[in-house]
Design a protein around this motif. Structure first.
Motif, PDB file in Angstrom:
ATOM      1  N   GLY A 275      47.316  37.614  14.396  1.00 38.07           N
ATOM      2  CA  GLY A 275      48.221  36.946  13.458  1.00 38.07           C
ATOM      3  C   GLY A 275      47.599  35.746  12.793  1.00 38.07           C
ATOM      4  N   LEU A 276      46.386  35.886  12.297  1.00 35.39           N
ATOM      5  CA  LEU A 276      45.661  34.754  11.715  1.00 35.39           C
ATOM      6  C   LEU A 276      46.222  34.391  10.343  1.00 35.39           C
ATOM      7  CD1 LEU A 276      43.235  32.807  11.955  1.00 35.39           C
ATOM      8  CD2 LEU A 276      41.872  34.535  10.755  1.00 35.39           C
ATOM      9  N   LYS A 277      46.510  33.115  10.140  1.00 38.19           N
ATOM     10  CA  LYS A 277      47.061  32.641   8.868  1.00 38.19           C
ATOM     11  C   LYS A 277      45.930  32.300   7.906  1.00 38.19           C
ATOM     12  CE  LYS A 277      51.141  30.605  11.106  1.00 38.19           C
ATOM     13  NZ  LYS A 277      50.770  30.966  12.495  1.00 38.19           N
ATOM     14  N   ALA A 278      45.882  32.995   6.779  1.00 37.80           N
ATOM     15  CA  ALA A 278      44.921  32.677   5.721  1.00 37.80           C
ATOM     16  C   ALA A 278      45.603  31.733   4.744  1.00 37.80           C
ATOM     17  CB  ALA A 278      44.486  33.951   5.003  1.00 37.80           C
ATOM     18  N   ARG A 279      44.995  30.572   4.516  1.00 38.66           N
ATOM     19  CA  ARG A 279      45.655  29.514   3.746  1.00 38.66           C
ATOM     20  C   ARG A 279      45.053  29.358   2.352  1.00 38.66           C
ATOM     21  NH1 ARG A 279      49.277  26.854   6.825  1.00 38.66           N
ATOM     22  NH2 ARG A 279      49.094  27.142   9.088  1.00 38.66           N
TER      23      ARG A 279
ATOM     24  N   ASN B  97      35.449  33.579  -2.894  1.00 39.84           N
ATOM     25  CA  ASN B  97      35.745  33.424  -4.319  1.00 39.84           C
ATOM     26  C   ASN B  97      36.181  31.998  -4.613  1.00 39.84           C
ATOM     27  OD1 ASN B  97      36.938  33.761  -7.001  1.00 39.84           O
ATOM     28  ND2 ASN B  97      36.894  35.955  -6.566  1.00 39.84           N
ATOM     29  N   PHE B  98      35.590  31.412  -5.682  1.00 40.10           N
ATOM     30  CA  PHE B  98      35.972  30.061  -6.084  1.00 40.10           C
ATOM     31  C   PHE B  98      37.328  30.016  -6.793  1.00 40.10           C
ATOM     32  CE2 PHE B  98      31.484  28.726  -5.624  1.00 40.10           C
ATOM     33  CZ  PHE B  98      31.681  27.478  -5.055  1.00 40.10           C
ATOM     34  N   VAL B  99      37.745  31.134  -7.365  1.00 44.62           N
ATOM     35  CA  VAL B  99      38.977  31.146  -8.143  1.00 44.62           C
ATOM     36  C   VAL B  99      40.168  30.888  -7.220  1.00 44.62           C
ATOM     37  CG1 VAL B  99      40.447  32.494  -9.684  1.00 44.62           C
ATOM     38  CG2 VAL B  99      37.960  32.769  -9.781  1.00 44.62           C
ATOM     39  N   GLU B 100      40.935  29.852  -7.540  1.00 43.32           N
ATOM     40  CA  GLU B 100      42.020  29.412  -6.663  1.00 43.32           C
ATOM     41  C   GLU B 100      43.017  30.533  -6.363  1.00 43.32           C
ATOM     42  OE1 GLU B 100      45.588  26.055  -6.609  1.00 43.32           O
ATOM     43  OE2 GLU B 100      43.912  25.856  -8.007  1.00 43.32           O
ATOM     44  N   GLU B 101      43.253  31.397  -7.334  1.00 40.60           N
ATOM     45  CA  GLU B 101      44.220  32.482  -7.169  1.00 40.60           C
ATOM     46  C   GLU B 101      43.830  33.415  -6.025  1.00 40.60           C
ATOM     47  OE1 GLU B 101      45.950  36.286  -9.743  1.00 40.60           O
ATOM     48  OE2 GLU B 101      44.585  34.856 -10.678  1.00 40.60           O
ATOM     49  N   TYR B 102      42.537  33.581  -5.816  1.00 41.30           N
ATOM     50  CA  TYR B 102      42.066  34.539  -4.823  1.00 41.30           C
ATOM     51  C   TYR B 102      41.532  33.895  -3.544  1.00 41.30           C
ATOM     52  CZ  TYR B 102      42.237  37.450  -8.990  1.00 41.30           C
ATOM     53  OH  TYR B 102      42.655  38.102 -10.122  1.00 41.30           O
ATOM     54  N   ALA B 103      41.128  32.640  -3.605  1.00 39.20           N
ATOM     55  CA  ALA B 103      40.515  31.987  -2.446  1.00 39.20           C
ATOM     56  C   ALA B 103      41.491  31.899  -1.272  1.00 39.20           C
ATOM     57  CB  ALA B 103      40.031  30.589  -2.833  1.00 39.20           C
ATOM     58  N   GLN B 104      40.961  32.129  -0.067  1.00 35.76           N
ATOM     59  CA  GLN B 104      41.742  32.002   1.159  1.00 35.76           C
ATOM     60  C   GLN B 104      40.849  31.379   2.234  1.00 35.76           C
ATOM     61  OE1 GLN B 104      44.805  35.810   0.734  1.00 35.76           O
ATOM     62  NE2 GLN B 104      43.197  35.884   2.253  1.00 35.76           N
ATOM     63  N   TYR B 105      41.468  30.609   3.121  1.00 35.38           N
ATOM     64  CA  TYR B 105      40.674  29.844   4.077  1.00 35.38           C
ATOM     65  C   TYR B 105      41.212  29.983   5.498  1.00 35.38           C
ATOM     66  CZ  TYR B 105      39.112  27.608  -0.229  1.00 35.38           C
ATOM     67  OH  TYR B 105      38.607  27.381  -1.483  1.00 35.38           O
ATOM     68  N   THR B 106      40.265  29.970   6.432  1.00 37.61           N
ATOM     69  CA  THR B 106      40.611  29.865   7.845  1.00 37.61           C
ATOM     70  C   THR B 106      39.494  29.100   8.540  1.00 37.61           C
ATOM     71  OG1 THR B 106      41.364  31.076   9.799  1.00 37.61           O
ATOM     72  CG2 THR B 106      39.470  31.979   8.622  1.00 37.61           C
TER      73      THR B 106
END
Length: 397
Positions: free
Chosen positions: A114-118, A155-164
């Motif tokens: 259940g990892l949250k991608a932010r 991806n640098f594009v904010e619409e697609y970027a996700q972080y963990t």
């Protein structure tokens, strides 16, 4: 302060070389300073960077896709990639290259359940997606610090970027090793057993159906310890699903099972998935709405759709034809897979799984949704509150 930092760094990087995109034509590392042995993280070939300075003695100051800043050699920076690039591979680079059975590009795998991608590298940032143990994620840069953030969409594009966080991704987990880890845990270590069993279940769904039964066997032990009646009931249903999926029918058996599929709409059998427009209007009257639906693949009878409270239909008015797209199952509508298999709104999800689970496909990412796969399409059956809610015909492009 973090948000100000992100905005300032982004603004500066846009001002510099704003018309160009820059990529790394080799594996390299993000160094803390030119000619230094100290580094912040690893890049794989193809990673995009933002230039933060002009070249200084053969080095650029750059920004990685997780906002880390450091230095790379000028010779590794290019405006485009091509087949002639001489890729110098870093044997210590933990990022996996494309070409395995799971992902085509640079990647790592999710290790946590259940990892949250932010949306941003911030624990309070918006959650964009929930990922599961064993999911591959696109990674072009990883920091050395396990508590630093990673852009898992590369991806640098904010619409697609996700972080963990870095510590939650790595090489693909080993299913058998997780089973052994669980079996060694003391039965009183409930939280640890719960954590590991959740990872086992998610990894099983990201593997073969045959792994679901041993996964749920462990998880069920934990669920019974927790003693939540709803969780127990849900798990028992998933155990039935696991048993059915392990005995999945062959494609030709599924075709034979569904080849005479039809609907009963207000007592009228459609004889197939088609009926005439005249017959449609006779049964349901004028539609609540008509709309043109973009159909780039040309899979529907027509771009024109009729919408009713319990039915969606593609209609060719000139040819007097109608093709059923979606039916909401209620007291008036039934799905007749074959003469011996009639599904109405009284059938429970558990009963459906026990009787017909060997014919379906299922996924942990779409709970209570089941697909019956055909050659050029599939039936998508959705259950709500434990009962059959709708049947949709999805055509392949």
């Amino acid at each position: 302060m973090k948000k100000i930092y992100f905005l300032t760094a982004l603004f500066c990087s846009i001002l510099l070389h704003s018309q160009e995109r820059y990529f790394l034509n080799s594996d390299t590392r993000l160094y803390t300073s030119p000619n230094s042995a100290s580094f912040l993280g690893y890049f794989r070939y193809g990673a995009e960077v933002r230039l933060l300075s002009e070249s200084q003695n053969g080095w650029y100051k750059v920004q990685a896709d997780n906002f880390n800043e450091g230095f790379v050699q000028e010779k590794f920076v290019a405006t485009r990639l091509n087949a002639k690039d001489v890729k110098i591979k870093d044997p210590q680079n933990p990022i996996l290259e494309g070409g395995d059975a799971y992902y085509g590009g640079n990647h790592l795998f999710v290790l946590a359940a259940g990892l949250k991608a932010r949306a941003l590298p911030d624990k309070n940032s918006k959650i964009k997606e929930i990922l599961f143990t064993g999911d591959p994620v696109a990674v072009n840069y990883v920091p050395v610090n396990q508590d630093d953030w990673v852009n898992i969409n590369g991806n640098f594009v904010e619409e697609y970027a996700q972080y963990t966080l870095r510590k939650f991704i790595g090489p693909r987990p080993d299913f058998d090793a997780l089973l052994k880890e669980f079996d060694k845990l003391n039965k009183d270590a409930l939280q640890d057993r719960k954590t590991v069993s959740e990872r086992i279940v998610e990894l099983a769904w990201n593997s073969e159906y045959s792994k679901l039964a041993p996964a749920y066997q462990r998880y069920y032990e934990v669920v019974k310890q927790i003693n939540d009646p709803k969780l127990i009931a849900d798990t028992e249903m998933n155990m039935a699903l696991a048993a059915a999926l392990a005995k999945h029918k062959l494609p030709e058996q599924i075709t034979a099972f569904t080849q005479k599929a039809e609907f009963s709409l207000k007592g009228t059998k459609t004889k197939s998935l088609y009926l005439s427009q005249t017959q449609l209007v006779k049964i349901f009257g004028s539609p609540v709405k008509k709309a043109s639906v973009g159909d780039e693949c040309g899979v529907y009878l027509s771009d024109l759709f009729y919408y009713y409270p319990d039915l969606e239909v593609s209609v060719d008015e000139k040819k007097n034809q109608a093709e059923i797209v979606k039916v909401y199952i209620n007291e008036n509508n039934k799905f007749i897979i074959n003469p011996n298999t009639i599904l109405d709104n009284s059938i429970s999800e558990k009963t459906f799984i026990e009787k017909y689970g060997t014919y379906i496909e299922a996924s942990i990412k779409s709970p209570h949704n089941y697909a019956i796969i055909m050659e050029d399409s599939q039936f998508r059956l959705v259950f709500k509150d434990g009962k059959l809610f709708s049947v949709e015909i999805i055509f392949y492009c």
